[in-house]
Design a protein around this motif. Sequence first.
Motif, PDB file in Angstrom:
ATOM      1  N   LEU A  27     -18.475   9.863  40.820  1.00  0.00           N
ATOM      2  CA  LEU A  27     -19.678   9.846  39.966  1.00  0.00           C
ATOM      3  C   LEU A  27     -19.439   9.000  38.716  1.00  0.00           C
ATOM      4  CD1 LEU A  27     -20.786  13.573  40.332  1.00  0.00           C
ATOM      5  CD2 LEU A  27     -22.139  11.579  41.009  1.00  0.00           C
ATOM      6  N   LYS A  28     -18.269   9.155  38.129  1.00  0.00           N
ATOM      7  CA  LYS A  28     -17.958   8.367  36.928  1.00  0.00           C
ATOM      8  C   LYS A  28     -17.914   6.884  37.257  1.00  0.00           C
ATOM      9  CE  LYS A  28     -15.664  11.417  33.686  1.00  0.00           C
ATOM     10  NZ  LYS A  28     -14.376  11.994  33.292  1.00  0.00           N
ATOM     11  N   ASP A  29     -17.328   6.566  38.408  1.00  0.00           N
ATOM     12  CA  ASP A  29     -17.260   5.154  38.802  1.00  0.00           C
ATOM     13  C   ASP A  29     -18.650   4.568  38.966  1.00  0.00           C
ATOM     14  OD1 ASP A  29     -14.580   5.184  38.679  1.00  0.00           O
ATOM     15  OD2 ASP A  29     -14.217   5.294  40.840  1.00  0.00           O
ATOM     16  N   ALA A  30     -19.603   5.416  39.301  1.00  0.00           N
ATOM     17  CA  ALA A  30     -20.976   4.931  39.462  1.00  0.00           C
ATOM     18  C   ALA A  30     -21.741   5.070  38.143  1.00  0.00           C
ATOM     19  CB  ALA A  30     -21.666   5.708  40.575  1.00  0.00           C
ATOM     20  N   ASP A  31     -21.007   5.234  37.020  1.00  0.00           N
ATOM     21  CA  ASP A  31     -21.592   5.300  35.678  1.00  0.00           C
ATOM     22  C   ASP A  31     -22.427   6.538  35.397  1.00  0.00           C
ATOM     23  OD1 ASP A  31     -20.406   3.026  34.706  1.00  0.00           O
ATOM     24  OD2 ASP A  31     -21.987   1.727  35.480  1.00  0.00           O
ATOM     25  N   TYR A  32     -22.153   7.629  36.118  1.00  0.00           N
ATOM     26  CA  TYR A  32     -22.847   8.879  35.779  1.00  0.00           C
ATOM     27  C   TYR A  32     -22.062   9.614  34.713  1.00  0.00           C
ATOM     28  CZ  TYR A  32     -26.142   8.346  39.544  1.00  0.00           C
ATOM     29  OH  TYR A  32     -27.151   7.875  40.336  1.00  0.00           O
ATOM     30  N   ILE A  33     -22.798  10.351  33.878  1.00  0.00           N
ATOM     31  CA  ILE A  33     -22.145  11.194  32.888  1.00  0.00           C
ATOM     32  C   ILE A  33     -22.056  12.595  33.471  1.00  0.00           C
ATOM     33  CG2 ILE A  33     -22.453  12.307  30.655  1.00  0.00           C
ATOM     34  CD1 ILE A  33     -23.536   9.740  29.601  1.00  0.00           C
ATOM     35  N   THR A  34     -20.858  13.148  33.441  1.00  0.00           N
ATOM     36  CA  THR A  34     -20.674  14.468  34.051  1.00  0.00           C
ATOM     37  C   THR A  34     -19.949  15.386  33.074  1.00  0.00           C
ATOM     38  OG1 THR A  34     -18.523  13.825  34.914  1.00  0.00           O
ATOM     39  CG2 THR A  34     -20.404  13.470  36.364  1.00  0.00           C
ATOM     40  N   SER A  35     -20.086  16.678  33.318  1.00  0.00           N
ATOM     41  CA  SER A  35     -19.199  17.611  32.631  1.00  0.00           C
ATOM     42  C   SER A  35     -18.851  18.719  33.616  1.00  0.00           C
ATOM     43  CB  SER A  35     -19.850  18.156  31.352  1.00  0.00           C
ATOM     44  OG  SER A  35     -20.709  19.211  31.645  1.00  0.00           O
ATOM     45  N   VAL A  36     -17.661  19.260  33.475  1.00  0.00           N
ATOM     46  CA  VAL A  36     -17.218  20.308  34.390  1.00  0.00           C
ATOM     47  C   VAL A  36     -17.087  21.594  33.596  1.00  0.00           C
ATOM     48  CG1 VAL A  36     -15.362  21.071  35.908  1.00  0.00           C
ATOM     49  CG2 VAL A  36     -16.004  18.654  35.844  1.00  0.00           C
ATOM     50  N   SER A  37     -17.679  22.664  34.107  1.00  0.00           N
ATOM     51  CA  SER A  37     -17.565  23.938  33.397  1.00  0.00           C
ATOM     52  C   SER A  37     -17.311  25.063  34.404  1.00  0.00           C
ATOM     53  CB  SER A  37     -18.845  24.203  32.602  1.00  0.00           C
ATOM     54  OG  SER A  37     -19.957  24.212  33.469  1.00  0.00           O
ATOM     55  N   GLU A  38     -16.880  26.173  33.882  1.00  0.00           N
ATOM     56  CA  GLU A  38     -16.612  27.321  34.746  1.00  0.00           C
ATOM     57  C   GLU A  38     -17.872  28.136  34.963  1.00  0.00           C
ATOM     58  OE1 GLU A  38     -12.673  29.638  34.608  1.00  0.00           O
ATOM     59  OE2 GLU A  38     -13.064  28.885  32.571  1.00  0.00           O
TER      60      GLU A  38
END
Lengths: 433, 143
Positions: B59-70
Motif C-alpha cells: 500500500l505504501k509503495d502505491a502511495d497510500y497513507i496507512t496506519s496500523v492499530s490494535e
Amino acid sequence: MERYYQPEIETASREQIRAWQDERLVKQVKHVWDNVPYYRKKMEDAGVCPEDIKGVDDIRKLPFVTKADLREGYPYGLLAEDLKNCVRIQSTSGTTGKRVVAFYTQHDIDLWEDCCARAITAAGGTNEDVCQVSYGYGLFTGGPGLNGGSHKVGCLTIPTSSGNTERQIMFIRDLNTTILCCTPSYAAYLGETMKEMGLSPEEIPLKAGIFGAEAWSEAMRQDIQKTMGIKAYDIYGLTELSGPGVAFECSAQTGMHINEDHFIAEVIDPDTLEPVPDGTYGELVFTAITKEAFPLIRYRTRDIVKLSHEPCPCGRTHVKMSKPRGRSDDMLIIRGVNVFPSQIETVLLNKGYPANYQIVVDRVNNTDTLDVQVEMTPEMFTDNMGEIAARQKDIVDGLKSMLGLKAKVSLVAPKSIVRSEGKAVRVIDKRKI
Amino acid sequence: MSVKQISVFLENRPGALCEMTKVLADEAIDMRAFSLAETSEFGIARILVKDVYKAVTVLKDADYITSVSEAVAVAIPDVPGGLHSVIKAVADAGINLEYMYCFLGGKSGKAFLVCKVADVAAAESALSAKGAVLVEQDELAEL
C-alpha cells in the motif's frame, strides 16, 4: 563578510543612484521617442515630449504601459533597435494571456546577466561554488538568466533545466551542488523527494537556493530551508524587463533589492494611479533605463508589493521590495473578497501541511465557492475520523480568520495534486463570468 | 491477544476504493475482514490480513497513507443474543466502543466481531472474564 558582485554600484550613495537614474531616464525617453512610433504616439496623446523629462521627478508625466500595450504591439511594436542589433528573444509563459516576446541586444543580455550575478553573489556564491540551474531553459528567462549570472560569478554551472527529478538529485549528490536555482514549488518538491529517499539535511551538499518566478510565502521558505538545510533566497523579475534579477534578496532576507541603476521602481494605487508611500502595498511599476532593444517605460507589472528605503544591514543601498503579495492577475475575488493564493499557502504551511495544494473556485447558485484541496500526510493521518474532521475544521477556521471567508477544505490522497516543474498551477477557476 | 488492523486513507470519489482493491488484488493480499467508513469528503478502509507487513508495504509503495492499530477480535456465539452477550461484557466494564464491524470466518463458519477501543487490554480481560473467545493475529489465517 557580505560579498558584492559590483560593490561600487550595489553600495553606491543614494545621491549617486539618483544621478544615474536622472541621466539614464532622460536618455531612454529620447531613445524610445526617436525609435518607437508606438511610444511617440502614446506620449503625444499624453501631451508630453522628451524635453519635458529632465529627471526622475518628471517620470509621472509619462504614460503607463500595460500588458494590453504589449499585446497590441506584438511582436515588433515596442522594439527600439534594428533587428540586426538584436541577438535574442525570450518569451513569457503566457500564463495570463497571450505570450509576450521580448528582444535583447548583446548589451542587454550582458546587463541582465550582471543582475543575476549580483543575486548569486548575494546568496553567497563564489567561483568555488557549483550552481545547478533547474529553471527551464528555452523561451523562459529563468534558465538562461541564472545560467549567465552563474558564469559571470565563476560558479561551475550545471544546466540541468527543469524536470527529471531523479537526475536533478543525482547531480546534486554526485557533483556536490551548493547552489540550486529553480521555482520555489519545484524546490519544495525536490526537498520532499530527497526526504522520502531518507536524506537528512546534513547529507545534502546544498547551502543556498535562489527561488523565484512565482509567489511563495515566508512559511514555505522556512519549510524548504529546513528540509534541505539551506538558506533560500527570493529573486524577482519579468521577461518584459529582462528576466530574473530585476530584484534579489540579500543575507538579511527581509526584501529584495531592486537594481535601481537599471530600473526605476514606483508603487502606485492601482485604482487612482497615484503613488503610495513606503510601507504601503500597491502596484509595482518599472521603467527600464538601460535596456536598448525592448525598453519599457512605466510598465505596470500587476504585482502588489511595498517598498522600503530603510538602510539594510547587508550594506546595499538599493531600495527593497517586499515579496509580491500575489500578482494582481493571480488575485481572486471570491464573494467580493480579495484572495491571494499566497494567503492560503501561509495558513496551510503554518499548520504543518505540505506546500502542495490546489484552490478550486466555482460558482454554484450564483454564490462563489472556494475549495482548498490539501494533501493528506502520514503524520496527519489517524484511524480516528473525529480527529481528522477536527483537523479539517482547524484549516477552515484558519482560512476564515485569514481571508474572512468560509472555505471548504478537502483532504486528498498523497501525490494526487500534480507537481509542477515550472510554474505551479495553484488555482482552478471554474466560474464562467 | 489482539489483532492488528490496517487503516487506509481514501478519497471519497468514484473509483478510489477500486484503485486500492486492485493494488491488494495484484499483490494477492488475502483479506480476512474489511470495513469502510466514510464522510462526504474522505473514507477510511480498515482491513485485517495475516501478513500485516506485506500489506502495508504494497500500500505504501502505491502511495497510500496507512496506519496500523490494535483492535479486539472476538468470536460471536451463534445463538440468539450472541452479539448482545459480547457487547454487554464490554458495556458492563464501562468501556467505550469507538466502532466495530463483523466478519465471517470462511473455514470455521463462525461470525467474529472486531471492536476498536481505547484500552485493548481492559476490553480483552472483560471479555475473557465472561468466557468470550478472543482471536489473535496469528490465528486470523485459520478462521
